[in-house]
Motif scaffolding. Structure first.
Motif, PDB file in Angstrom:
ATOM      1  N   LEU A   1       7.611  52.743 -13.605  1.00 17.00           N
ATOM      2  CA  LEU A   1       8.687  51.917 -14.166  1.00 17.00           C
ATOM      3  C   LEU A   1       9.485  52.716 -15.193  1.00 17.00           C
ATOM      4  O   LEU A   1       8.922  53.533 -15.939  1.00 17.00           O
ATOM      5  CB  LEU A   1       8.092  50.679 -14.849  1.00 17.00           C
ATOM      6  N   ASN A   2      10.795  52.484 -15.240  1.00 19.01           N
ATOM      7  CA  ASN A   2      11.586  53.191 -16.242  1.00 19.01           C
ATOM      8  C   ASN A   2      11.593  52.413 -17.560  1.00 19.01           C
ATOM      9  O   ASN A   2      11.043  51.323 -17.664  1.00 19.01           O
ATOM     10  CB  ASN A   2      12.992  53.472 -15.708  1.00 19.01           C
ATOM     11  N   GLU A   3      12.249  53.000 -18.563  1.00 15.02           N
ATOM     12  CA  GLU A   3      12.195  52.410 -19.908  1.00 15.02           C
ATOM     13  C   GLU A   3      12.764  51.003 -19.952  1.00 15.02           C
ATOM     14  O   GLU A   3      12.208  50.097 -20.575  1.00 15.02           O
ATOM     15  CB  GLU A   3      12.998  53.286 -20.865  1.00 15.02           C
ATOM     16  N   ASN A   4      13.878  50.846 -19.245  1.00 11.47           N
ATOM     17  CA  ASN A   4      14.519  49.533 -19.216  1.00 11.47           C
ATOM     18  C   ASN A   4      13.578  48.479 -18.617  1.00 11.47           C
ATOM     19  O   ASN A   4      13.435  47.372 -19.125  1.00 11.47           O
ATOM     20  CB  ASN A   4      15.818  49.635 -18.408  1.00 11.47           C
ATOM     21  N   GLU A   5      12.879  48.895 -17.554  1.00 11.91           N
ATOM     22  CA  GLU A   5      11.960  47.961 -16.893  1.00 11.91           C
ATOM     23  C   GLU A   5      10.768  47.625 -17.798  1.00 11.91           C
ATOM     24  O   GLU A   5      10.321  46.478 -17.851  1.00 11.91           O
ATOM     25  CB  GLU A   5      11.489  48.548 -15.559  1.00 11.91           C
ATOM     26  N   LEU A   6      10.299  48.629 -18.523  1.00 11.76           N
ATOM     27  CA  LEU A   6       9.174  48.359 -19.428  1.00 11.76           C
ATOM     28  C   LEU A   6       9.600  47.408 -20.547  1.00 11.76           C
ATOM     29  O   LEU A   6       8.848  46.523 -20.967  1.00 11.76           O
ATOM     30  CB  LEU A   6       8.639  49.672 -20.015  1.00 11.76           C
ATOM     31  N   GLU A   7      10.845  47.571 -20.977  1.00 13.39           N
ATOM     32  CA  GLU A   7      11.363  46.693 -22.038  1.00 13.39           C
ATOM     33  C   GLU A   7      11.466  45.247 -21.513  1.00 13.39           C
ATOM     34  O   GLU A   7      11.132  44.280 -22.197  1.00 13.39           O
ATOM     35  CB  GLU A   7      12.732  47.226 -22.473  1.00 13.39           C
ATOM     36  N   ILE A   8      11.851  45.123 -20.228  1.00 13.79           N
ATOM     37  CA  ILE A   8      11.940  43.790 -19.595  1.00 13.79           C
ATOM     38  C   ILE A   8      10.561  43.132 -19.567  1.00 13.79           C
ATOM     39  O   ILE A   8      10.396  41.957 -19.894  1.00 13.79           O
ATOM     40  CB  ILE A   8      12.519  43.926 -18.170  1.00 13.79           C
ATOM     41  N   LEU A   9       9.549  43.927 -19.229  1.00  7.41           N
ATOM     42  CA  LEU A   9       8.192  43.370 -19.156  1.00  7.41           C
ATOM     43  C   LEU A   9       7.711  42.938 -20.536  1.00  7.41           C
ATOM     44  O   LEU A   9       7.071  41.898 -20.684  1.00  7.41           O
ATOM     45  CB  LEU A   9       7.235  44.387 -18.542  1.00  7.41           C
ATOM     46  N   ASP A  10       8.074  43.712 -21.559  1.00  7.23           N
ATOM     47  CA  ASP A  10       7.725  43.319 -22.940  1.00  7.23           C
ATOM     48  C   ASP A  10       8.315  41.961 -23.272  1.00  7.23           C
ATOM     49  O   ASP A  10       7.659  41.105 -23.854  1.00  7.23           O
ATOM     50  CB  ASP A  10       8.322  44.339 -23.925  1.00  7.23           C
ATOM     51  N   ARG A  11       9.580  41.807 -22.887  1.00 11.38           N
ATOM     52  CA  ARG A  11      10.250  40.518 -23.167  1.00 11.38           C
ATOM     53  C   ARG A  11       9.536  39.373 -22.460  1.00 11.38           C
ATOM     54  O   ARG A  11       9.390  38.282 -22.994  1.00 11.38           O
ATOM     55  CB  ARG A  11      11.707  40.584 -22.716  1.00 11.38           C
TER      56      ARG A  11
ATOM     57  N   ILE B   1      -0.431  35.397  -9.898  1.00 12.05           N
ATOM     58  CA  ILE B   1       0.117  36.227 -10.983  1.00 12.05           C
ATOM     59  C   ILE B   1       1.061  37.261 -10.384  1.00 12.05           C
ATOM     60  O   ILE B   1       0.752  37.901  -9.379  1.00 12.05           O
ATOM     61  CB  ILE B   1      -1.036  36.908 -11.748  1.00 12.05           C
ATOM     62  N   GLN B   2       2.220  37.392 -10.990  1.00 13.25           N
ATOM     63  CA  GLN B   2       3.210  38.327 -10.449  1.00 13.25           C
ATOM     64  C   GLN B   2       2.938  39.740 -10.964  1.00 13.25           C
ATOM     65  O   GLN B   2       2.605  39.928 -12.129  1.00 13.25           O
ATOM     66  CB  GLN B   2       4.601  37.889 -10.894  1.00 13.25           C
ATOM     67  N   SER B   3       3.123  40.708 -10.083  1.00 17.81           N
ATOM     68  CA  SER B   3       2.937  42.096 -10.504  1.00 17.81           C
ATOM     69  C   SER B   3       4.154  42.526 -11.318  1.00 17.81           C
ATOM     70  O   SER B   3       5.227  41.912 -11.237  1.00 17.81           O
ATOM     71  CB  SER B   3       2.800  42.994  -9.284  1.00 17.81           C
ATOM     72  N   ASN B   4       3.983  43.606 -12.088  1.00 21.09           N
ATOM     73  CA  ASN B   4       5.107  44.102 -12.884  1.00 21.09           C
ATOM     74  C   ASN B   4       6.286  44.479 -11.993  1.00 21.09           C
ATOM     75  O   ASN B   4       7.439  44.220 -12.316  1.00 21.09           O
ATOM     76  CB  ASN B   4       4.661  45.304 -13.716  1.00 21.09           C
ATOM     77  N   LYS B   5       5.975  45.107 -10.875  1.00 24.12           N
ATOM     78  CA  LYS B   5       7.032  45.517  -9.938  1.00 24.12           C
ATOM     79  C   LYS B   5       7.840  44.306  -9.466  1.00 24.12           C
ATOM     80  O   LYS B   5       9.053  44.343  -9.350  1.00 24.12           O
ATOM     81  CB  LYS B   5       6.413  46.199  -8.713  1.00 24.12           C
ATOM     82  N   ALA B   6       7.104  43.221  -9.151  1.00 24.21           N
ATOM     83  CA  ALA B   6       7.776  42.014  -8.652  1.00 24.21           C
ATOM     84  C   ALA B   6       8.740  41.479  -9.696  1.00 24.21           C
ATOM     85  O   ALA B   6       9.826  40.991  -9.370  1.00 24.21           O
ATOM     86  CB  ALA B   6       6.750  40.959  -8.291  1.00 24.21           C
ATOM     87  N   LEU B   7       8.356  41.607 -10.958  1.00 25.50           N
ATOM     88  CA  LEU B   7       9.172  41.020 -12.027  1.00 25.50           C
ATOM     89  C   LEU B   7      10.445  41.822 -12.309  1.00 25.50           C
ATOM     90  O   LEU B   7      11.370  41.311 -12.934  1.00 25.50           O
ATOM     91  CB  LEU B   7       8.336  40.893 -13.303  1.00 25.50           C
ATOM     92  N   VAL B   8      10.476  43.065 -11.871  1.00 23.53           N
ATOM     93  CA  VAL B   8      11.684  43.867 -12.133  1.00 23.53           C
ATOM     94  C   VAL B   8      12.474  44.172 -10.859  1.00 23.53           C
ATOM     95  O   VAL B   8      13.449  44.908 -10.889  1.00 23.53           O
ATOM     96  CB  VAL B   8      11.340  45.187 -12.871  1.00 23.53           C
TER      97      VAL B   8
END
Ligand code: XUL
Length: 620
Positions: free
Chosen positions: A483-493, A507-514
């Motif tokens: 995941l790139n920085e923007n995507e990691l920031e999205i997951l934090d949010r 439960i949704q995976s991180n990939k699914a959420l971005v």
């Protein structure tokens, strides 16, 4: 592209009509013919809206003879117009899904000996069939069967993993069990072959019983999608010989019952471009078809719909009508008990996800009416005020709030009728429910924006898992590395709302959420409302554009295009896969409008988190 006079036919046998469309080899429309069941055959067959219903049992079905009659009637209309049948190179088609047709032992002979001097129906009915009617997809009579299916594999979730769907009243397996155990076991045993409506129509046209097509076959609750074969345990339920469900203690009897049903269903016709035969002699001598005219397997109507558009992997079709249906092309097999997954009808190793929401246009109209009433607007059905509020709205009303509006019970998520409003408290990171609709905390204006947002966010949340790239990694750690920085920031949010964002218990995976879709196509009545359309586009965040399209004849056109692509692959050596071929041949300038909507995908990340935790509060 030059225009030869070769023609390709697409059939659409739906609940209320039979339609036949012909196109040229460059996809240009040539002609359309139809038979409307109610107005042309209603009295003769005693049907209404194409079906007969028995209210007390919930049974809804159609006479098979009516469909056979309609085929001759439609071809006769074409013949009267001197339709050039001899120019037809190939055909395929689309039929209502899940319904089944029961052939007798006599059927193969009757089909192969048809003479053009008599009508199809007089030669086939009633003797070619055991049961004379076919269950319709609106049937609601298989409650006990539905339970038996889910119980046999320990619940609806497991059934959805095997067959792509949980048990449904309308699905073929439950309907077969009803006939084999409750209605008429004797006739069931006498049945020689069982067709889906799609393979029934291709059987009529080729004058021989054709195989069930694989993608439509995923609508039976019998086909094991990951292993591409029938599931024996589920076959034993449909045949009424399951060791536990049916108390069948004799292992041999169970195995015989499974074998018997397997024989009746016959082999599955795998997805692809292989011809399943040529047009039958009856149609050659009666209407003047060329005896070399190829037939390519017919499929279900939803599956054919995605073939009418140049949809490739990660593209979505949103149909905005009374209900909302989302069709999506994916290479991910991510089944859920709340939606359907079918094999894709032309792309190998791809699937079609189908989400059916009950609350669509009617729920929106209810809020519109309430708004107009509160403002004393006399033009009752006017969207003006609604749209003007929507156009000016901020994501989540600028207050991190969301409303959920289900005037009728919803399938996705599974919930009772309700109207609920929630807000996220930033200070203690908790969800608060706003109980009273009063102007101090929530106004009807907030509802306007909230209903459209929650509907669109629900689609976004649920298509995410199916949009993950096929190279998605197995462990969360590995996944996070990609995941790139923007995507990691999205997951934090998102994790502010919950450590694990979920939908429908998964439960949704991180990939699914971005993940974002590539193209999104919008069809149906509400897609004419620009303000609603803009909101959907801004939330779903298509990477390669949003398109509005008029899809009146999608099912039949999907059939035409399927036959054309298959013919080109098989006879002319075309190597392009279906999506690539259609995208290159498609008339992007006619009937398709590219939408210029703002992309607010990032701004709606909080909406995903908020909706996910709000849905956990709903009563099932
Ligand atoms: C899909 C379904 C309907 C019919 C309509 O599962 O039951 O869409 O296919 O013809």
């Amino acid at each position: 592209m030059t225009q030869s006079d070769d023609l390709f036919l697409g059939f659409d046998l739906s609940t209320q009509q039979l339609k036949i469309i012909s196109t040229y080899s460059n996809l240009k429309h040539h002609s359309t013919y139809r038979v409307d069941f109610d107005s042309e055959l209603g009295l003769k067959y005693g049907i209404k809206k194409g079906v007969k219903s028995i209210e007390s049992t919930g049974e809804i079905f159609a006479p098979v003879e009516m469909w056979i009659d309609a085929l001759d009637i439609c071809f006769t209309k074409m013949q009267n117009d001197e339709f050039p049948f001899n120019k037809v190179k190939a055909m395929s088609g689309s039929c209502q899904q899940h319904g089944s047709v029961y052939w007798s032992n006599e059927a193969p002979e009757l089909l192969s000996n048809l003479t053009f001097e008599k009508s199809l129906k007089d030669q086939l009915c009633p003797n070619a069939f055991t049961f004379q009617t076919s269950p319709n997809w609106q049937d609601h009579s298989t409650g006990p069967e539905l339970e038996a299916f889910e119980k046999s594999v320990n619940g609806c979730h497991n059934l959805s993993i095997i067959t792509g769907s949980r048990a449904h009243y309308r699905f073929t397996g439950t309907q077969i069990r009803k006939l084999s155990t409750r209605i008429n076991p004797e006739l069931y045993h006498k049945t020689f072959k069982i067709s889906l409506i799609s393979s029934f129509l291709s059987s009529l046209l080729s004058n021989k019983i054709t195989n069930i097509e694989e993608s439509d076959g995923c609508g039976m609750n019998l086909y094991d999608i990951p292993n591409s074969k029938y599931n024996d345990e589920l076959l034993s339920v449909a045949a009424g010989v399951h060791p536990i469900i049916d108390n069948c203690n004799d292992l041999q009897k169970t195995q015989d019952g499974i074998n018997e049903l397997k024989e009746k269903l016959g082999p599955i016709e795998p997805v692809g471009s292989k011809s399943i035969g040529v047009i039958g002699k009856y149609f050659v001598s009666k209407y003047g078809f060329n005896s070399n005219c190829q037939i390519y397997s017919f499929t279900g109507d939803n599956l054919a719909t995605i073939l009418a558009l140049p949809l490739s992997n990660n593209d979505i079709l949103v149909s905005m009508g009374t209900s909302t249906t989302v069709l999506l092309v994916t290479d991910q097999y991510k089944p859920s008990e709340n939606y359907h997954v079918f094999k894709h009808p032309t792309l190998k190793n791809h699937y079609m996800g189908m989400l059916c929401y009950c609350n669509g246009a009617l729920a929106r109209e209810k809020i519109r009416d309430k708004l107009n009433e509160s403002l004393n607007i006399s033009t009752k059905n006017s969207w003006d005020e609604f749209n003007s509020i929507l156009d000016k709205s901020k994501p989540l009303n600028g207050k991190n709030e969301i409303g959920i509006y289900f005037p009728i019970g919803e399938i996705i998520p599974n919930a009772k009728p309700c109207e609920r409003r929630f807000k996220f408290n930033e200070n203690d990171k908790k969800l608060i429910e706003l109980k009273n609709l009063d102007s101090s905390n929530w106004s009807i204006q907030d509802d306007v924006n909230s209903i459209i947002e929650s509907q669109a966010l629900s689609c976004r949340l649920r298509v995410g898992p199916m949009l993950e790239s096929s190279s998605s990694s197995s462990s969360t750690e590995e996944e996070n590395k990609s995941l790139n920085e923007n995507e990691l920031e999205i997951l934090d949010r998102l994790h502010k709302y919950s450590e694990s964002i979920q939908s429908d218990g998964a439960i949704q995976s991180n990939k699914a959420l971005v993940s974002k879709p590539n193209k999104v196509f919008y069809v149906g009545g509400s897609s004419n409302n620009r303000s609603i359309l803009n909101k959907y586009c801004s939330i779903l965040g298509a990477l390669q554009g949003n398109f509005k399209i008029d899809l009146g004849d999608a099912c039949a056109l999907g059939g035409c295009y399927k036959s054309l692509w298959s013919y080109k692959c098989e006879i002319e050596g075309l190597k392009d896969d279906y999506g690539v071929w259609l995208s290159n041949s498609f008339d992007w300038d006619g009937g398709v409008e590219k939408l210029n909507a703002p992309d607010l995908w990032d701004e709606y990340v909080d909406g995903v988190g908020l909706l996910s935790i709000a849905e956990l509060q709903l009563e099932k």
